[in-house]
Design a protein around this motif. Structure first.
Motif, PDB file in Angstrom:
ATOM      1  N   MET A   1      37.356 125.628 -37.287  1.00 21.71           N
ATOM      2  CA  MET A   1      37.385 125.521 -35.826  1.00 21.71           C
ATOM      3  C   MET A   1      36.504 124.366 -35.373  1.00 21.71           C
ATOM      4  N   ALA A   2      36.961 123.615 -34.383  1.00 22.72           N
ATOM      5  CA  ALA A   2      36.229 122.445 -33.904  1.00 22.72           C
ATOM      6  C   ALA A   2      34.825 122.832 -33.443  1.00 22.72           C
ATOM      7  N   LYS A   3      33.868 121.932 -33.692  1.00 23.15           N
ATOM      8  CA  LYS A   3      32.506 122.127 -33.213  1.00 23.15           C
ATOM      9  C   LYS A   3      32.290 121.227 -32.005  1.00 23.15           C
ATOM     10  N   HIS A   4      31.711 121.795 -30.971  1.00 25.02           N
ATOM     11  CA  HIS A   4      31.557 121.092 -29.707  1.00 25.02           C
ATOM     12  C   HIS A   4      30.104 120.659 -29.516  1.00 25.02           C
ATOM     13  N   PHE A   5      29.932 119.353 -29.256  1.00 24.98           N
ATOM     14  CA  PHE A   5      28.602 118.774 -29.123  1.00 24.98           C
ATOM     15  C   PHE A   5      28.452 118.096 -27.763  1.00 24.98           C
ATOM     16  N   VAL A   6      27.214 118.017 -27.298  1.00 24.43           N
ATOM     17  CA  VAL A   6      26.887 117.211 -26.125  1.00 24.43           C
ATOM     18  C   VAL A   6      25.669 116.357 -26.447  1.00 24.43           C
ATOM     19  N   ARG A   7      25.598 115.228 -25.798  1.00 22.62           N
ATOM     20  CA  ARG A   7      24.402 114.381 -25.837  1.00 22.62           C
ATOM     21  C   ARG A   7      23.711 114.567 -24.498  1.00 22.62           C
ATOM     22  N   PHE A   8      22.404 114.828 -24.527  1.00 26.77           N
ATOM     23  CA  PHE A   8      21.738 115.224 -23.293  1.00 26.77           C
ATOM     24  C   PHE A   8      20.289 114.726 -23.254  1.00 26.77           C
ATOM     25  N   GLN A   9      19.730 114.770 -22.061  1.00 22.68           N
ATOM     26  CA  GLN A   9      18.320 114.468 -21.855  1.00 22.68           C
ATOM     27  C   GLN A   9      17.615 115.725 -21.356  1.00 22.68           C
ATOM     28  N   TYR A  10      16.484 116.026 -21.989  1.00 24.85           N
ATOM     29  CA  TYR A  10      15.702 117.211 -21.623  1.00 24.85           C
ATOM     30  C   TYR A  10      14.226 116.863 -21.743  1.00 24.85           C
ATOM     31  N   LYS A  11      13.514 116.946 -20.617  1.00 21.39           N
ATOM     32  CA  LYS A  11      12.081 116.609 -20.585  1.00 21.39           C
ATOM     33  C   LYS A  11      11.825 115.209 -21.126  1.00 21.39           C
ATOM     34  N   ASN A  12      12.606 114.244 -20.616  1.00 17.12           N
ATOM     35  CA  ASN A  12      12.447 112.820 -20.954  1.00 17.12           C
ATOM     36  C   ASN A  12      12.790 112.480 -22.403  1.00 17.12           C
ATOM     37  N   LYS A  13      13.420 113.401 -23.119  1.00 18.66           N
ATOM     38  CA  LYS A  13      13.837 113.121 -24.490  1.00 18.66           C
ATOM     39  C   LYS A  13      15.345 113.283 -24.594  1.00 18.66           C
ATOM     40  N   ILE A  14      15.978 112.405 -25.387  1.00 18.59           N
ATOM     41  CA  ILE A  14      17.422 112.459 -25.596  1.00 18.59           C
ATOM     42  C   ILE A  14      17.710 113.080 -26.949  1.00 18.59           C
ATOM     43  N   ASP A  15      18.683 113.969 -26.974  1.00 18.40           N
ATOM     44  CA  ASP A  15      19.022 114.676 -28.209  1.00 18.40           C
ATOM     45  C   ASP A  15      20.508 115.029 -28.174  1.00 18.40           C
ATOM     46  N   TRP A  16      21.004 115.505 -29.282  1.00 22.44           N
ATOM     47  CA  TRP A  16      22.344 116.071 -29.373  1.00 22.44           C
ATOM     48  C   TRP A  16      22.210 117.583 -29.516  1.00 22.44           C
ATOM     49  N   GLY A  17      23.215 118.300 -29.027  1.00 26.27           N
ATOM     50  CA  GLY A  17      23.188 119.746 -29.160  1.00 26.27           C
ATOM     51  C   GLY A  17      24.573 120.320 -29.354  1.00 26.27           C
ATOM     52  N   MET A  18      24.612 121.514 -29.963  1.00 21.75           N
ATOM     53  CA  MET A  18      25.862 122.262 -30.074  1.00 21.75           C
ATOM     54  C   MET A  18      26.025 123.118 -28.838  1.00 21.75           C
ATOM     55  N   VAL A  19      27.268 123.243 -28.394  1.00 20.89           N
ATOM     56  CA  VAL A  19      27.566 123.998 -27.185  1.00 20.89           C
ATOM     57  C   VAL A  19      27.897 125.441 -27.545  1.00 20.89           C
ATOM     58  N   SER A  20      27.245 126.365 -26.833  1.00 21.22           N
ATOM     59  CA  SER A  20      27.530 127.788 -26.982  1.00 21.22           C
ATOM     60  C   SER A  20      27.710 128.367 -25.583  1.00 21.22           C
ATOM     61  N   GLY A  21      28.947 128.439 -25.124  1.00 19.65           N
ATOM     62  CA  GLY A  21      29.201 128.891 -23.762  1.00 19.65           C
ATOM     63  C   GLY A  21      28.583 127.934 -22.762  1.00 19.65           C
ATOM     64  N   GLU A  22      27.671 128.443 -21.942  1.00 19.30           N
ATOM     65  CA  GLU A  22      26.994 127.624 -20.947  1.00 19.30           C
ATOM     66  C   GLU A  22      25.624 127.165 -21.439  1.00 19.30           C
ATOM     67  N   LYS A  23      25.362 127.329 -22.723  1.00 17.03           N
ATOM     68  CA  LYS A  23      24.048 126.980 -23.254  1.00 17.03           C
ATOM     69  C   LYS A  23      24.153 125.959 -24.378  1.00 17.03           C
ATOM     70  N   ILE A  24      23.017 125.318 -24.656  1.00 19.31           N
ATOM     71  CA  ILE A  24      22.966 124.239 -25.647  1.00 19.31           C
ATOM     72  C   ILE A  24      21.945 124.570 -26.721  1.00 19.31           C
ATOM     73  N   PHE A  25      22.349 124.380 -27.972  1.00 17.42           N
ATOM     74  CA  PHE A  25      21.408 124.510 -29.082  1.00 17.42           C
ATOM     75  C   PHE A  25      21.017 123.107 -29.537  1.00 17.42           C
ATOM     76  N   PRO A  26      19.776 122.667 -29.266  1.00 16.57           N
ATOM     77  CA  PRO A  26      19.373 121.303 -29.632  1.00 16.57           C
ATOM     78  C   PRO A  26      19.290 121.124 -31.139  1.00 16.57           C
ATOM     79  N   LEU A  27      19.832 119.996 -31.619  1.00 13.34           N
ATOM     80  CA  LEU A  27      19.810 119.703 -33.050  1.00 13.34           C
ATOM     81  C   LEU A  27      18.521 119.020 -33.491  1.00 13.34           C
ATOM     82  N   GLN A  28      17.759 118.532 -32.496  1.00 15.40           N
ATOM     83  CA  GLN A  28      16.478 117.867 -32.761  1.00 15.40           C
ATOM     84  C   GLN A  28      16.651 116.692 -33.736  1.00 15.40           C
ATOM     85  N   ILE A  29      17.642 115.854 -33.422  1.00 19.01           N
ATOM     86  CA  ILE A  29      17.910 114.672 -34.248  1.00 19.01           C
ATOM     87  C   ILE A  29      17.656 113.391 -33.475  1.00 19.01           C
ATOM     88  N   GLY A  30      17.247 113.522 -32.199  1.00 18.86           N
ATOM     89  CA  GLY A  30      16.948 112.339 -31.404  1.00 18.86           C
ATOM     90  C   GLY A  30      18.194 111.663 -30.859  1.00 18.86           C
TER      91      GLY A  30
END
Length: 326
Positions: free
Chosen positions: A1-30
Motif C-alpha cells: 500500500m502506498a505510503k503518504h509523506f509530507v514535507r513540513f516546517q515545525y518550530k523553525n525546522k523543516i522535516d519530512w513526515g508520514m501521514v496518519s489521518g490528520e496527524k504527522i509522524f516526523p521522520l527526523q531526517i531534516g
C-alpha cells in the motif's frame, strides 16, 4: 500500500513526515530534497514504521505544509492529454495524433496550501488540476514501449496545478513564460510513494477541482489520451531524466479557457495577427471562469477506496504588485 509523506516546517525546522489521518509522524531526517528522500527510501536508509507511535505524532494544524517537490528539478508537462480539454482548447482530438510536451520553470513551485499570485499585467489567469508523477530512476537511454516496466521509473504521485496566464501563453505564444511565474505550480500536499501493487490503481484516481465551491473539473486518470507508460517511453527518446524530476500528465476539461466557435475562428483567420489576438483576448475577458483576486481553489486526487489519497490543495488568488509591462 502506498505510503503518504509530507514535507513540513515545525518550530523553525523543516522535516519530512508520514501521514496518519490528520496527524504527522516526523521522520527526523531534516530538509532532504525529494530526490534524496526517494533514494533513502529505496535503499532503506530512511526507516518508516509499520505502526506509527502515537506519542511522536504532531497534529497537522501545528505545522506549515511545504511543497513535497523540491528544487532544482525538471518539470515536464503534457498538453491537451484529455479529449474534452482538447476540444475546449480549440484542438481536434482526431487530428492531434501526437503527444504534446512543454516545460515549466521550477521557480513556479509553491505550497499546496497558500496563495497563487496573479501578476499585475495578467488578466486571464487559469487553473489546471493534473496528476503529477515523480521519477525514481534515471533515464539515460531510449526505453522500448513494449518491454520496459514503468514501475521501475515511477516512484511517487502528487497533485499539481498548472496555473496559466492565458493572455501570455497564447497571445505571445510563450508557454514557458505564461506558465512559469512564481506560485504557478502548487504541488502537494501529499507525496504518495508507491508500492508495486499500487500501480494498477493509477487509472482509478479521480481528479476534482472547485473554484469558490463550484465544481469546475472532474475526471478519472484513465481518460488520458497518452497514459504514463506510453508517455515515459516517448519522453526517453529526447530527454534525460534524473531522480526527482516530475511529469505533469495533463488536465481534464473545465478550464476557464474556451476556444471561439468555428465561424469566429474562420473570421479571425482573415485578420492581421495582432488584430486576431485582440479579438481573442476581448472574447476571453467575457468569461467569468477566469480566476480573480479572492477566489479560492480547492483540488483533490484520490482513489474511490482512499488507498491512494493525495490530500487537498487549498489556494487563494491574490493580486501581484509588480508590473512587468513598464
Amino acid at each position: 500500500m502506498a505510503k503518504h509523506f509530507v514535507r513540513f516546517q515545525y518550530k523553525n525546522k523543516i522535516d519530512w513526515g508520514m501521514v496518519s489521518g490528520e496527524k504527522i509522524f516526523p521522520l527526523q531526517i531534516g530538509d532532504l530534497s525529494t530526490k534524496n528522500l526517494l533514494v533513502g527510501l529505496q535503499k532503506k536508509k530512511i526507516k518508516t514504521p509499520t505502526k506509527i507511535p502515537s506519542q511522536k505524532i504532531i497534529p497537522q494544524n501545528n505545522i506549515t505544509i511545504l511543497s513535497p517537490i523540491t528544487t532544482p528539478c525538471q518539470v515536464i508537462c503534457q498538453g491537451a492529454n484529455y479529449k474534452k480539454h482538447s476540444l475546449e482548447a480549440g484542438l481536434n482530438p482526431k487530428s492531434k495524433t501526437y503527444n504534446l510536451f512543454f516545460t515549466k520553470s521550477d521557480l513556479s513551485i509553491t505550497t499546496a496550501i497558500g496563495d497563487v499570485i496573479r501578476p499585475k499585467h495578467v488578466e486571464l489567469l487559469d487553473y489546471e488540476i493534473e496528476l503529477g508523477i515523480v521519477f525514481g530512476k534515471e533515464i539515460n537511454e531510449e526505453l522500448d514501449l513494449h518491454s520496459y516496466n514503468p514501475k521501475e521509473y515511477i516512484a511517487a504521485l502528487f497533485i499539481a496545478n498548472d496555473i496559466s496566464a492565458r493572455d501570455i501563453q497564447l497571445r505571445q505564444l510563450q508557454w514557458y513564460k505564461g506558465k512559469s511565474y512564481r506560485t504557478f505550480f502548487p504541488a502537494g500536499p501529499i507525496l504518495a510513494v508507491l508500492e508495486p501493487n499500487d500501480f494498477d490503481q493509477i487509472d482509478s484516481l479521480e481528479l476534482n477541482l472547485t473554484v469558490n465551491g463550484q465544481l469546475r473539473q472532474s475526471a478519472k486518470a484513465n481518460q488520458m489520451v497518452y497514459p504514463p507508460k506510453e508517455t515515459i517511453a516517448e519522453l526517453s527518446g529526447f530527454s534525460r531524466i534524473q531522480v526527482g524530476d516530475v511529469l505533469l500528465t495533463g488536465t481534464p476539461s473545465g478550464c476557464a479557457l474556451k476556444a471561439p466557435g468555428k465561424l469566429k475562428q474562420i473570421f479571425a483567420s482573415f485578420l492581421p495577427e495582432h488584430k486576431k489576438w485582440e479579438v481573442f483576448i476581448k472574447g476571453q475577458k467575457k468569461r467569468k471562469e477566469y480566476l480573480q483576486p479572492g477566489d479560492v481553489i480547492k483540488a483533490n486526487i484520490r482513489t474511490p477506496d482512499g488507498k491512494i489519497n493525495l490530500g487537498e490543495q487549498i489556494l487563494q488568488v491574490k493580486q501581484g504588485s509588480i508590473d512587468w509591462t513598464t
